[in-house]
Scaffold this motif. Structure first.
Motif, PDB file in Angstrom:
ATOM      1  N   ARG A  55       0.827  -1.207   0.000  1.00  0.00           N
ATOM      2  CA  ARG A  55       0.000   0.000   0.000  1.00  0.00           C
ATOM      3  C   ARG A  55       0.861   1.257   0.000  1.00  0.00           C
ATOM      4  O   ARG A  55       0.554   2.243  -0.696  1.00  0.00           O
TER       5      ARG A  55
ATOM      6  N   GLN B 239      -5.154   3.977   3.629  1.00  0.00           N
ATOM      7  CA  GLN B 239      -6.006   2.862   4.038  1.00  0.00           C
ATOM      8  C   GLN B 239      -7.437   3.078   3.570  1.00  0.00           C
ATOM      9  O   GLN B 239      -8.117   2.125   3.161  1.00  0.00           O
TER      10      GLN B 239
ATOM     11  N   LEU C 194      -7.737   2.295  -0.241  1.00  0.00           N
ATOM     12  CA  LEU C 194      -7.732   0.852  -0.481  1.00  0.00           C
ATOM     13  C   LEU C 194      -9.050   0.238  -0.033  1.00  0.00           C
ATOM     14  O   LEU C 194      -9.608  -0.626  -0.712  1.00  0.00           O
TER      15      LEU C 194
ATOM     16  N   TYR D  83      -2.598  -4.413  -6.944  1.00  0.00           N
ATOM     17  CA  TYR D  83      -1.173  -4.093  -6.910  1.00  0.00           C
ATOM     18  C   TYR D  83      -0.381  -4.747  -8.040  1.00  0.00           C
ATOM     19  O   TYR D  83       0.806  -4.452  -8.219  1.00  0.00           O
TER      20      TYR D  83
END
Length: 221
Positions: A19, A26, A29, A62
């Protein structure tokens, strides 16, 4: 073979590293995963492990494999650049919107060469912004954020208003339709207030979480 606690530590470390290297918060995501930022925080603190479905979704975001997340070792160099990911998503979104207009052009062509509908064929292009807005809203829900969600929601609203306005002018003699824009303006205000409220609630939650962390750290000290 890793014990459960060791696995939690490895996964949490990799999730934080992924991340951070992707330059995501946070909260960002969490929105991509349709989870709360509290859940993401628990995963990164090693208090819980995401289920396999979520881990697969994280690996897609990712651009890494599932093994990269659950195995010990640095995974950061393997991450797709965020710009590259966003570029692909933007391309898919734009291509989908263009496809809507391609279909609309085909329908317009058919209607234009049919005598009974030729005079109203142009209405296809009046309606086309609405499915375009819906397509953009779907992709915004998948990959966007609160700002894009608010914009696409507004796009749907005003597309409906314009469609209604043009159809009334085309098929009736009623011209005093200003009230429609007043009603639409009220709904637009509600959309803005709703997304501001969600933004405020999310940031308030983050602040409370940070305050709780500071409290816990001071108690441990």
């Amino acid at each position: 073979m890793l014990h459960m606690n060791d696995l939690k530590d490895v996964v949490s470390k990799n999730l934080v590293e992924l991340r951070t290297q992707a330059h995501l918060t946070q909260l960002q995501l969490a929105e991509m995963l349709n989870y709360s930022d509290k859940a993401v925080s628990k995963w990164e603190r090693g208090e819980a492990i995401p289920d396999i479905r979520v881990l697969l979704r994280i690996s897609e975001i990712y651009g890494v494999t599932l093994d990269d997340i659950v195995k010990d070792g640095s995974v950061a160099p393997q991450i797709q650049p965020k710009k590259k990911i966003n570029g692909k998503r933007a391309f898919i979104t734009v291509l989908s919107a263009i496809f809507v207009w391609f279909v609309a052009t085909g329908i317009f062509t058919v209607f234009y060469f049919i005598q009974p509908t030729a005079a109203y064929a142009y209405l296809v292009f009046v309606v086309a912004p609405l499915p375009t807005a819906i397509v953009l809203t779907v992709f915004s829900a998948l990959w966007g954020n609160r700002i894009t969600n608010a914009l696409t929601s507004s796009f749907i609203l005003w597309s409906c208003v314009v469609i209604f306005h043009v159809f009334v002018l085309a098929f009736s003699e009623f011209t005093q339709i200003y009230f429609l824009y007043i009603v639409a303006a009220v709904f637009e205000l509600l959309i803005i207030l709703w997304f501001v409220y969600r933004w405020y609630s999310a940031h308030k939650g983050v602040k409370n979480k940070n305050k709780n962390k500071e409290t816990d750290n001071s108690e441990k000290a």
